[in-house]
Design a protein around this motif. Structure first.
Motif, mmCIF file in Angstrom:
data_model
loop_
_atom_site.group_PDB
_atom_site.id
_atom_site.type_symbol
_atom_site.label_atom_id
_atom_site.label_comp_id
_atom_site.label_asym_id
_atom_site.label_seq_id
_atom_site.Cartn_x
_atom_site.Cartn_y
_atom_site.Cartn_z
ATOM 1 N N LEU A 15 -12.524 -17.631 -0.634
ATOM 2 C CA LEU A 15 -11.147 -17.490 -1.115
ATOM 3 C C LEU A 15 -10.548 -16.166 -0.656
ATOM 4 C CD1 LEU A 15 -11.572 -18.843 -4.748
ATOM 5 C CD2 LEU A 15 -10.110 -19.850 -2.980
ATOM 6 N N ALA A 16 -11.309 -15.100 -0.745
ATOM 7 C CA ALA A 16 -10.812 -13.797 -0.302
ATOM 8 C C ALA A 16 -10.487 -13.811 1.181
ATOM 9 C CB ALA A 16 -11.836 -12.704 -0.621
ATOM 10 N N GLY A 17 -11.295 -14.527 1.958
ATOM 11 C CA GLY A 17 -11.078 -14.593 3.402
ATOM 12 C C GLY A 17 -9.813 -15.321 3.797
ATOM 13 N N ALA A 18 -9.219 -16.076 2.863
ATOM 14 C CA ALA A 18 -7.960 -16.761 3.162
ATOM 15 C C ALA A 18 -6.790 -15.794 3.225
ATOM 16 C CB ALA A 18 -7.694 -17.839 2.114
ATOM 17 N N PHE A 19 -6.951 -14.610 2.637
ATOM 18 C CA PHE A 19 -5.874 -13.620 2.564
ATOM 19 C C PHE A 19 -6.120 -12.505 3.572
ATOM 20 C CE2 PHE A 19 -6.099 -15.857 -1.391
ATOM 21 C CZ PHE A 19 -4.792 -15.951 -1.855
ATOM 22 N N GLU A 20 -5.075 -11.710 3.819
ATOM 23 C CA GLU A 20 -5.245 -10.544 4.679
ATOM 24 C C GLU A 20 -6.278 -9.600 4.069
ATOM 25 O OE1 GLU A 20 -3.931 -10.149 7.571
ATOM 26 O OE2 GLU A 20 -2.615 -11.900 7.530
ATOM 27 N N PRO A 21 -7.097 -8.919 4.880
ATOM 28 C CA PRO A 21 -6.969 -8.772 6.320
ATOM 29 C C PRO A 21 -7.639 -9.855 7.160
ATOM 30 C CG PRO A 21 -8.722 -7.367 5.533
ATOM 31 C CD PRO A 21 -8.132 -8.012 4.310
ATOM 32 N N VAL A 404 13.933 -6.694 -0.576
ATOM 33 C CA VAL A 404 12.742 -6.147 -1.220
ATOM 34 C C VAL A 404 12.691 -4.656 -0.927
ATOM 35 C CG1 VAL A 404 10.235 -6.216 -1.402
ATOM 36 C CG2 VAL A 404 11.507 -8.330 -0.990
ATOM 37 N N GLN A 405 12.786 -3.853 -1.988
ATOM 38 C CA GLN A 405 12.638 -2.402 -1.872
ATOM 39 C C GLN A 405 11.223 -2.058 -2.317
ATOM 40 O OE1 GLN A 405 16.219 -1.838 -4.560
ATOM 41 N NE2 GLN A 405 16.629 -0.199 -3.097
ATOM 42 N N THR A 406 10.470 -1.428 -1.448
ATOM 43 C CA THR A 406 9.066 -1.214 -1.789
ATOM 44 C C THR A 406 8.576 0.160 -1.350
ATOM 45 O OG1 THR A 406 6.852 -2.188 -1.664
ATOM 46 C CG2 THR A 406 8.183 -2.270 0.339
ATOM 47 N N SER A 407 7.630 0.678 -2.122
ATOM 48 C CA SER A 407 6.993 1.959 -1.820
ATOM 49 C C SER A 407 5.491 1.763 -1.928
ATOM 50 C CB SER A 407 7.462 3.032 -2.801
ATOM 51 O OG SER A 407 6.714 4.216 -2.647
ATOM 52 N N ASN A 408 4.860 1.503 -0.807
ATOM 53 C CA ASN A 408 3.413 1.254 -0.778
ATOM 54 C C ASN A 408 2.653 2.417 -0.159
ATOM 55 O OD1 ASN A 408 3.798 -1.321 -1.857
ATOM 56 N ND2 ASN A 408 4.022 -2.261 0.145
ATOM 57 N N ALA A 409 3.226 3.596 -0.247
ATOM 58 C CA ALA A 409 2.629 4.737 0.446
ATOM 59 C C ALA A 409 1.175 4.973 0.041
ATOM 60 C CB ALA A 409 3.457 5.992 0.186
ATOM 61 N N LEU A 410 0.875 4.813 -1.249
ATOM 62 C CA LEU A 410 -0.495 5.037 -1.710
ATOM 63 C C LEU A 410 -1.478 4.112 -1.002
ATOM 64 C CD1 LEU A 410 -2.451 6.435 -3.691
ATOM 65 C CD2 LEU A 410 -1.871 4.667 -5.362
ATOM 66 N N PHE A 411 -1.008 2.921 -0.603
ATOM 67 C CA PHE A 411 -1.879 1.906 -0.009
ATOM 68 C C PHE A 411 -1.625 1.736 1.494
ATOM 69 C CE2 PHE A 411 -0.673 0.438 -4.370
ATOM 70 C CZ PHE A 411 -1.864 0.777 -4.999
ATOM 71 N N ILE A 412 -1.022 2.753 2.120
ATOM 72 C CA ILE A 412 -0.526 2.576 3.486
ATOM 73 C C ILE A 412 -1.630 2.220 4.475
ATOM 74 C CG2 ILE A 412 -0.700 5.031 4.059
ATOM 75 C CD1 ILE A 412 2.021 2.503 5.182
ATOM 76 N N ASP A 413 -2.858 2.628 4.219
ATOM 77 C CA ASP A 413 -3.955 2.346 5.155
ATOM 78 C C ASP A 413 -4.870 1.233 4.645
ATOM 79 O OD1 ASP A 413 -3.200 4.371 7.019
ATOM 80 O OD2 ASP A 413 -4.061 5.877 5.672
ATOM 81 N N THR A 414 -4.344 0.365 3.784
ATOM 82 C CA THR A 414 -5.142 -0.705 3.179
ATOM 83 C C THR A 414 -4.511 -2.068 3.449
ATOM 84 O OG1 THR A 414 -4.007 -0.860 1.043
ATOM 85 C CG2 THR A 414 -5.606 0.941 1.315
ATOM 86 N N PRO A 415 -5.225 -3.156 3.156
ATOM 87 C CA PRO A 415 -4.668 -4.505 3.352
ATOM 88 C C PRO A 415 -3.511 -4.841 2.407
ATOM 89 C CG PRO A 415 -7.074 -4.576 3.240
ATOM 90 C CD PRO A 415 -6.659 -3.206 2.821
ATOM 91 N N GLN A 416 -3.272 -4.012 1.386
ATOM 92 C CA GLN A 416 -2.192 -4.309 0.447
ATOM 93 C C GLN A 416 -0.861 -4.469 1.165
ATOM 94 O OE1 GLN A 416 0.620 -2.515 -0.583
ATOM 95 N NE2 GLN A 416 1.100 -3.569 -2.489
ATOM 96 N N ILE A 417 -0.627 -3.670 2.190
ATOM 97 C CA ILE A 417 0.640 -3.708 2.921
ATOM 98 C C ILE A 417 0.879 -5.093 3.508
ATOM 99 C CG2 ILE A 417 1.924 -2.673 4.824
ATOM 100 C CD1 ILE A 417 1.372 -0.742 2.545
ATOM 101 N N ASP A 418 -0.119 -5.623 4.204
ATOM 102 C CA ASP A 418 0.029 -6.936 4.835
ATOM 103 C C ASP A 418 0.040 -8.060 3.803
ATOM 104 O OD1 ASP A 418 0.127 -5.871 7.416
ATOM 105 O OD2 ASP A 418 -2.054 -5.828 7.575
ATOM 106 N N GLN A 419 -0.725 -7.910 2.727
ATOM 107 C CA GLN A 419 -0.713 -8.937 1.681
ATOM 108 C C GLN A 419 0.676 -9.078 1.069
ATOM 109 O OE1 GLN A 419 -3.851 -7.960 -1.091
ATOM 110 N NE2 GLN A 419 -5.463 -8.157 0.453
ATOM 111 N N GLN A 420 1.313 -7.950 0.775
ATOM 112 C CA GLN A 420 2.647 -8.022 0.172
ATOM 113 C C GLN A 420 3.667 -8.569 1.155
ATOM 114 O OE1 GLN A 420 3.944 -4.778 -2.372
ATOM 115 N NE2 GLN A 420 6.002 -4.913 -1.544
ATOM 116 N N PHE A 421 3.545 -8.229 2.416
ATOM 117 C CA PHE A 421 4.484 -8.745 3.418
ATOM 118 C C PHE A 421 4.356 -10.258 3.547
ATOM 119 C CE2 PHE A 421 6.455 -9.058 7.675
ATOM 120 C CZ PHE A 421 7.571 -8.263 7.459
ATOM 121 N N GLU A 422 3.131 -10.779 3.455
ATOM 122 C CA GLU A 422 2.929 -12.225 3.492
ATOM 123 C C GLU A 422 3.570 -12.901 2.275
ATOM 124 O OE1 GLU A 422 1.090 -14.260 6.061
ATOM 125 O OE2 GLU A 422 2.076 -12.457 6.831
#
Length: 539
Positions: A15-21, A404-422
């Motif tokens: 299930l985890a592999g279905a999501f980014e990264p 969408v106004q977003t501030s993901n700076a804390l997670f900038i080097d993590t998969p969170q960025i791509d997950q939220q964009f998806e």
């Protein structure tokens, strides 16, 4: 039990592999199927025995999916994952009970959606990150987003996985029924393909030129508090550069400009100090560009010790006007539950990180779109985009475009960025609106109603994206159908569960009609005349 545990953990990893990264969406139904097979092995035991395999499925799924929570702290990452994984433990217990009923794949799939719905709203407002629908942007399932929304797509993915497990069990017990099992699977997978909904606007509502500003974060790039004044100046300077390009004829004038969440981290309405300087910088940029600017700001709330996370419409010559307040602040990140409880002071003394949230963020309730220069804008701030209520309510109220106004700076080097964009891509498809993402340092972008990424800015850069957006003036069926599907699935799952719990207490004839498990007599005596005969052994 060991086999079930290993299978359950492996299913969670799928299930985890279905999501980014990793992003292999086909793994989602396989993961569901594995989880079903893991708990089906335990159907002859007490239902509570399925809790541990279900918990392992949840941990295998959520621990890697939410690895980015480690940026807050390993304890937060592990604690949240265990809490949310327990919902899948509850699903597993329910699944074993529901397997007593005929047509159990339908009830087990409904229970999966019910689990997503509950954990997406409770406790502390819930956390819907990891819904099955959020892994389907580039799959045939996504064609159904505008029909039945994220809830419907999650249900289809879950049903595909449950039917896959059912097919394995049927074929193993009755090899001659392989055709029927395959037909059921094909019907579910084909549904969104044969019944697509074209949610793209027809252009009758006109267009708007929108600019999204990504100003970048000073210093290491992962701390919006590192230099609050320079952070706002970055966005002001980028907006002034856009104004200079317009004045020189190098680019058309926008109708509105969008700044990201936290483009000011201090109250811009302060009358002295840093807040005054920040407010002056915003006013300067708005007057320079000459069009409304939607600014993401942290604002002092009327209640002492509280703050608001807002999108504020600044109009040249007028100043601040309409506001959208973030509907879903993050528990323990933007507000601390139970802060006023008597035992909290002892807890906060043990967990120093709680001191980093000195003031609680209040939740907003706005369900009407913002009027930004005559354009009806549905706003979502950061994690808001993962929740159904705010976006769909604004679309239903006439929003013509999604921002969408977003501030993901804390997670900038993590998969969170791509997950939220998806997730945002799927929201665009679900709402039938173009989505304009303004991120503080990534990823900003423009996403069409079909989910296609039209433009994007590289992370950790300063950029201004400009796009002519076709406005939408009608709401797709998902706006009505999606929320009700979640409620209906939860209601049906509860009713089916109550029936399954009552099944052992029903007369033998009723059990034979409703149950799928074989009826076994406790004595060797011949059955009484008219009594139900043992059911055929099978799944």
């Amino acid at each position: 039990m060991l086999v079930s545990a290993v299978l359950a953990l492996a299913s969670g990893l799928l299930l985890a592999g279905a999501f980014e990264p990793v992003g292999v969406a086909a793994l989602a139904p396989l993961g569901v199927a594995g989880a079903v097979l893991a708990v089906h092995r335990l159907r002859e035991r007490r239902a509570i025995a399925a809790f541990v395999p279900g918990l392992l499925t949840g941990l295998g799924f959520l621990l890697p999916l939410w690895s980015w929570l480690g940026e807050i702290g390993p304890d937060a990452w592990i604690a949240v994952s265990i809490l949310e994984a327990s919902f899948y433990g509850a699903w597993a217990v329910a699944a074993v009970l529901l397997m007593r009923l005929r047509a159990w794949p339908l009830w087990v799939a409904a229970a999966w959606l019910a689990t997503e719905s509950v954990r997406g709203s409770w406790p502390f407002g819930g956390f819907p990150w990891g819904r099955l629908a959020f892994a389907t942007a580039d799959t045939p399932y996504a064609a159904g987003m505008a029909w039945w929304g994220a809830n419907g797509v999650s249900l289809l993915v879950a049903l595909t996985g449950v039917l896959g497990a059912w097919a394995v069990l049927v074929v193993r017990a009755h090899p001659g029924r392989v055709g029927a099992a395959a037909a059921g699977l094909v019907a579910v997978v084909a549904l969104p393909v044969v019944a697509p909904y074209d949610a793209a606007p027809d252009g009758s509502a006109g267009t708007a030129r929108i600019a999204a500003v990504q100003g970048d974060v000073p210093g290491p790039g992962n701390d919006v508090l590192y230099d609050s004044l320079q952070l706002t100046e970055n966005h002001a300077e980028a907006t002034e550069a856009l104004a200079a390009d317009v004045a020189a004829g190098r680019t058309p004038a926008p109708d509105l400009v969008v700044w990201p969440e936290n483009s000011t981290t201090v109250d811009p309405f302060a009358t002295s100090g840093l807040g005054l300087a920040v407010g002056q910088g915003i006013d300067r940029a708005v007057e320079a560009v000459g069009v409304p600017v939607l600014v993401g700001a942290i604002v002092d709330a009327p209640e002492e010790g509280r703050v608001l996370n807002q999108g504020i419409v600044y109009t040249p010559g007028v100043g601040a006007g309409q506001r959208y307040t973030k509907r879903h602040p993050v528990p323990f990140g933007e507000f601390i539950p139970f802060r006023d409880a008597s035992w909290f002071s002892a807890l906060s003394a043990q967990i120093e990180r709680l001191d980093l949230v000195p003031r609680d963020m209040l939740a907003g309730t706005r369900s009407e779109p913002l009027d930004v220069g005559g354009v009806a804008v549905a706003d979502a701030i950061c994690f808001d985009v993962a929740y159904d209520d705010g976006v769909l309510a604004q679309v239903d109220a006439g929003a013509e475009v999604l921002v969408v106004q977003t501030s993901n700076a804390l997670f900038i080097d993590t998969p969170q960025i791509d997950q939220q964009f998806e997730i945002t891509r799927l929201r665009a498809m679900e709402s039938g609106r173009t989505a304009v993402v303004a991120a503080i340092n990534g990823v900003s972008g423009v996403i069409g109603p079909d989910g296609e990424v039209r433009q994007s800015a590289d992370p950790r850069t300063r950029a201004v994206l400009e796009a002519d957006v076709v406005l939408a003036d009608s709401a797709p069926p998902s706006v009505l159908v999606g929320p009700w599907l979640g409620r209906a699935a939860t209601t049906l799952a509860v009713l089916a569960l109550l029936l399954a719990l009552a099944l052992p207490r029903l007369p033998v004839t009723a059990r034979a009609r409703l149950g799928s498990a074989p009826y076994r007599r406790s004595s060797g005596a011949p059955p009484h005349e008219g009594a139900a005969q043992p059911a055929e052994e099978g799944p």
